[in-house]
Scaffold this motif. Structure first.
Motif, PDB file in Angstrom:
ATOM      1  N   GLU A  16     123.178  35.178   4.038  1.00 35.14           N
ATOM      2  CA  GLU A  16     121.729  35.230   4.286  1.00 35.14           C
ATOM      3  C   GLU A  16     121.455  35.539   5.751  1.00 35.14           C
ATOM      4  O   GLU A  16     120.561  36.321   6.084  1.00 35.14           O
ATOM      5  CB  GLU A  16     121.075  33.896   3.912  1.00 35.14           C
ATOM      6  N   GLY A  17     122.252  34.926   6.601  1.00 34.07           N
ATOM      7  CA  GLY A  17     122.078  35.108   8.049  1.00 34.07           C
ATOM      8  C   GLY A  17     122.233  36.548   8.496  1.00 34.07           C
ATOM      9  O   GLY A  17     121.580  36.991   9.438  1.00 34.07           O
ATOM     10  N   ILE A  18     123.117  37.289   7.833  1.00 30.76           N
ATOM     11  CA  ILE A  18     123.285  38.691   8.232  1.00 30.76           C
ATOM     12  C   ILE A  18     122.362  39.613   7.430  1.00 30.76           C
ATOM     13  O   ILE A  18     122.465  40.826   7.523  1.00 30.76           O
ATOM     14  CB  ILE A  18     124.766  39.157   8.132  1.00 30.76           C
ATOM     15  N   GLY A  19     121.476  38.993   6.651  1.00 26.38           N
ATOM     16  CA  GLY A  19     120.454  39.779   5.967  1.00 26.38           C
ATOM     17  C   GLY A  19     120.877  40.341   4.619  1.00 26.38           C
ATOM     18  O   GLY A  19     120.276  41.294   4.120  1.00 26.38           O
ATOM     19  N   GLU A  20     121.899  39.750   4.040  1.00 23.64           N
ATOM     20  CA  GLU A  20     122.368  40.243   2.745  1.00 23.64           C
ATOM     21  C   GLU A  20     121.581  39.625   1.588  1.00 23.64           C
ATOM     22  O   GLU A  20     120.941  38.578   1.737  1.00 23.64           O
ATOM     23  CB  GLU A  20     123.864  39.908   2.573  1.00 23.64           C
ATOM     24  N   ASP A  21     121.695  40.274   0.450  1.00 20.86           N
ATOM     25  CA  ASP A  21     121.088  39.787  -0.782  1.00 20.86           C
ATOM     26  C   ASP A  21     122.174  39.069  -1.584  1.00 20.86           C
ATOM     27  O   ASP A  21     123.121  39.688  -2.074  1.00 20.86           O
ATOM     28  CB  ASP A  21     120.536  40.982  -1.567  1.00 20.86           C
ATOM     29  N   LEU A  22     122.041  37.739  -1.681  1.00 26.84           N
ATOM     30  CA  LEU A  22     123.074  36.930  -2.351  1.00 26.84           C
ATOM     31  C   LEU A  22     123.278  37.320  -3.816  1.00 26.84           C
ATOM     32  O   LEU A  22     124.329  37.039  -4.385  1.00 26.84           O
ATOM     33  CB  LEU A  22     122.687  35.449  -2.314  1.00 26.84           C
TER      34      LEU A  22
END
Ligand code: ZN
Length: 185
Positions: A16-22
């Protein structure tokens, strides 16, 4: 023991911190995979070098023994990135030797945890002195650190070499030179 649930939570936060979609297909299983992977990568924390180094054989020959090119993989504790390379271990027996595979096992005990290369080099030498009690030990480790070669100053292929000497090897140039001669044979 590795707490897999905590690792899973941490990896989710990292993603989440690097902006990914879990929920992206490729990432759904990633927290679980990484949790299981860390169990193996940090498995050395559960082990003791003693169990490997206490199975010894009696010998009359007290000449230097060198086990070289022991390949290892470890994790830098400053960046949680791999460093890997080769360890070379020499010792001068005091009436007993240990099976050669046990030296590789000893390296694994200390490599499979978060590490600093210089510290790992010393820990291997200290474990040898403590459990095998030879007249001297010398350990040389050469490794590439991904935290150096993949990011930051980016010098691919550059290696860090660390050395630890104990007992007869300490301050003994002649013995240390012999180690390097045998290493280059
Ligand atoms: Zn690092």
């Amino acid at each position: 023991m590795v707490n897999q649930e905590k690792i899973k939570e941490a990896v989710k936060l990292l993603l989440e911190g690097i902006g990914e979609d879990l929920n992206r297909e490729g990432l759904v299983e990633t927290p679980d995979r990484i949790a299981r992977m860390y169990e193996e990568i940090c498995g050395g924390m559960e082990e003791s070098a003693k169990e490997h180094l206490s199975k010894t054989f009696t010998v009359d020959n007290d000449e230097m023994v060198l086990e070289k090119d022991i390949v290892f993989y470890s994790m830098c504790e400053h960046h949680l990135m791999p460093f890997y390379g080769k360890a070379h271990i020499a010792y001068i027996p005091d009436g007993k030797v240990v099976g050669l595979s046990k030296l590789a096992r000893t390296v694994e005990v200390f490599a499979k945890r978060l590490q600093i290369q210089e510290q790992m080099t010393g820990q291997i030498a200290d474990a040898m002195m403590e459990h095998l009690a030879p007249r001297g030990v010398m350990v040389v480790v050469e490794a590439e650190h991904l935290c150096m070669t993949m990011r930051g100053i980016k010098k691919p292929g550059s290696k860090t070499v660390s050395i630890a000497t104990r007992g007869m090897f300490e301050g003994n140039d002649e013995l240390q030179n012999r180690f390097f001669q045998m290493l280059n044979m």
